[in-house]
Design a protein around this motif. Structure first.
Motif: not given
Length: 461
Positions: A270-296
Motif C-alpha cells: 500500500x505504501x509503495x503504491x501511494x509513492x508511485x502515484x501522483x501525490x502532493x509532496x506533503x503526502x509523500x513525505x509522510x509515506x516515506x516516514x512510514x516506509x522508513x519506520x517499517x524497514x528499520x
C-alpha cells in the motif's frame, strides 16, 4: 459500732479512757439514729505517740437534712447536729472532750496536691503590667481575626461553594477514560459512516499522539485499527492520506510487533503504491516516514521491499524531486539500510554464539541491497545531492556515497562531475574552517565534513 482495746503499758488507764469515749460516742450515735441517719463508726488506736490523749474515728454519715461540714487537711471542731462527708476522719479529743473532723487519708492526698498546684499557679500569676500587655495583645488578635473574617467573606463571595461545585461535577458525570477506552471510542468513530472528513482528521491526530507508546500501538493492531489506517491511505482525500501515513509511521517506530502485523496486512504494498502515484509532496513525505519506520531493523521487510521494486519506486521519486526535500529522506533511508547490514555482519565475537544474532545475519544476507542499488542507477543518483546548498543534504550524500563505495567505486571514478564536486566542496569547507579559526568560532561540524570528503577522495585514487 465496733471497738477494740489493744493491751499496752498503762492498761487500766487506757481501758478506762476508752470506756469513757465509748459512752460519749454511743450517745452521739443514738442522736444520729434519732434523726433518721445512717452511719458507721470505727475506733482505732492512736499511733501518733501523743501519750494516749486522743482517739481517731473513721465516720461515714450521709443525710440530706443535716448540715454537712466540708473538712480540710486541718482538724476542726464538729458541732452537734453536723454531718460529715463519707470517708472523713472524726476523732474525740480526750483533752477538750470535743469531736473534731478532717479529710480522710486518700482525699487528703489529692487535696494536698491540688492545693499545691493552686499555690504554684498563684505564685506564677501576672502582675499589673503583664496583664495590661496581655489584654492589649488580645485586643490586637481580635482585630486581626475580624479583618481575616472580612477577607474570608470577600473571598467567599468571589468563589462558588465547594458543595455546589461537587453537585455540578456530579451532574456532568465526568469519567476518566484509559488509553484503551479512548482508542476504542476513536476507532468506532473512525469506522462510522456518519463521521465527517474533519472529524476523521481530528481522530487521526489523536491516534498519532497515542500510538507513540509501544503498548498503545500494539493495542491499536489488536482492535483492528491497523486496517482502518491502511484504508485511509487509499482515500481520495490527500489530507486523510497524509494523516493516515503519519499515524502508521508513528505506530511502526521501534515496535517490532506492529512491524510484523503491518507486513502481514499488506502495508508495504500500500505504501509503495501511494509513492508511485501522483501525490502532493506533503503526502509523500509522510509515506516515506512510514516506509522508513517499517524497514528499520527489519530485514524481512527490507527483503520484500527490494523484491517488490521498492528501489525502483524510490529512484523515480528521487528524479522527480526538484527541491531536494524528498531526495534527502530517500538517501538517508538507503544509508540506514546499508549501515544496518554492515554492522550486523561486522559484529564482534561476543555475538557469534547468540542464536538470535545468527538468525539476523542470515536474514540480512538475503537482502540483495547493494546489487540492486548498482542496477537501479543509484551510484549516479546520490552524487546529485552534493549540488544542494544545504550542508545537511551534502553530509547525507557523502555518508551514503561512502557506504555504497564497495559496489559503486568504478562508477565514481568514471564520473568527472563527482570528482569536481568533491574538490570544490573541500576548498569551500576549508575556507569556512579557516575563517572560523580566525574569529575564534571553530565548528567541528565542518571539520567532520572535510574528513568525509578526504575519505571519499582516498577511495577514488
Amino acid at each position: 459500732m465496733a471497738m477494740t482495746c489493744i493491751p499496752a503499758r498503762g492498761l487500766s488507764l487506757r481501758c478506762f479512757l476508752l470506756l469513757s469515749a465509748s459512752a460519749l460516742l454511743c450517745s452521739h450515735v443514738v442522736s444520729i439514729h434519732s434523726q433518721k441517719s445512717e452511719g458507721a463508726l470505727t475506733v482505732v488506736e492512736n499511733t501518733d505517740g501523743g501519750g494516749g490523749t486522743e482517739e481517731e474515728e473513721v465516720v461515714t454519715v450521709e443525710d440530706d437534712d443535716l448540715e454537712v461540714v466540708q473538712p480540710n487537711k486541718e482538724w476542726q471542731t464538729l458541732k452537734p447536729g453536723q454531718a460529715v462527708p463519707a470517708g472523713s476522719h472524726v476523732r474525740l479529743n480526750l483533752q477538750t472532750g470535743e469531736r473534731e473532723v478532717r479529710l480522710g487519708e486518700e482525699k487528703l492526698k489529692y487535696w494536698t496536691q491540688e492545693h499545691r498546684e493552686e499555690e504554684e499557679e498563684s505564685k506564677s500569676s501576672f502582675n499589673f503590667d503583664e496583664l495590661k500587655r496581655a489584654m492589649k495583645k488580645m485586643k490586637e488578635e481580635l482585630n486581626l481575626a475580624s479583618k481575616d473574617k472580612d477577607l474570608q467573606d470577600s473571598l467567599a463571595s468571589r468563589f462558588r461553594p465547594l458543595e455546589e461545585l461537587k453537585k455540578d461535577m456530579a451532574e456532568l458525570d465526568l469519567l476518566v477514560e484509559s488509553d484503551v477506552q479512548i482508542m476504542r471510542r476513536l476507532l468506532d468513530q473512525l469506522n462510522s459512516t456518519n463521521t465527517t472528513t474533519e472529524q476523521r482528521l481530528s481522530i487521526l491526530l489523536e491516534l498519532e499522539y497515542l500510538v507513540h507508546q509501544v503498548d498503545n500501538a500494539q493495542t491499536l493492531c489488536s482492535m483492528g485499527g491497523l486496517q482502518l489506517i491502511l484504508d485511509g491511505l487509499n482515500s481520495s482525500d490527500f489530507r486523510l492520506q497524509e494523516s493516515s501515513a503519519f499515524v502508521l509511521g508513528s505506530a511502526l517506530s521501534s515496535n517490532p510487533v506492529v512491524q510484523v502485523k503491518a507486513v502481514e496486512n499488506g502495508a508495504l504494498q500500500t505504501l509503495l503504491t501511494t509513492l508511485a502515484t501522483a501525490q502532493p509532496v506533503s503526502v509523500k513525505k509522510k509515506v516515506l516516514f512510514a516506509v522508513a519506520s517499517l524497514l528499520r531493523h527489519f530485514p524481512f521487510a527490507q527483503q520484500h521491499f527490494v523484491s517488490h521494486g521498492g528501489l525502483q519506486v524510490l529512484s523515480e521519486l528521487f528524479r522527480a524531486d526538484v527541491g531536494g526535500i524528498l531526495q534527502t529522506r530517500i538517501v538517508t533511508m538507503l544509508y540506514d539500510m546499508i549501515s544496518e547490514k554492515e554492522l550486523i555482519s561486522q559484529a564482534g565475537l561476543d555475538w557469534v554464539q547468540d542464536p538470535s544474532h545468527e538468525e539476523r545475519v542470515r536474514q540480512y544476507s538475503q537482502v540483495s541491497l547493494q546489487g540492486e542499488l548498482l542496477e537501479k542507477g543509484w551510484c549516479s543518483l546520490v552524487p546529485q545531492l552534493l549540488l544542494s546548498t544545504e550542508h545537511d543534504h551534502r553530509e547525507k550524500a557523502l555518508r551514503a556515497l561512502l557506504a555504497m563505495a564497495p559496489v559503486c567505486l568504478d562508477r565514481y571514478r568514471s564520473d568527472s562531475a563527482l570528482a569536481g564536486s568533491l574538490h570544490s566542496l573541500r576548498l569551500q569547507y576549508q575556507d569556512i574552517i579557516q575563517s572560523e579559526t580566525i574569529l575564534g568560532e571553530e565548528n567541528g561540524y565542518f571539520i567532520e565534513l572535510v574528513e568525509l570528503l578526504d575519505a571519499l577522495q582516498v577511495k577514488l585514487k
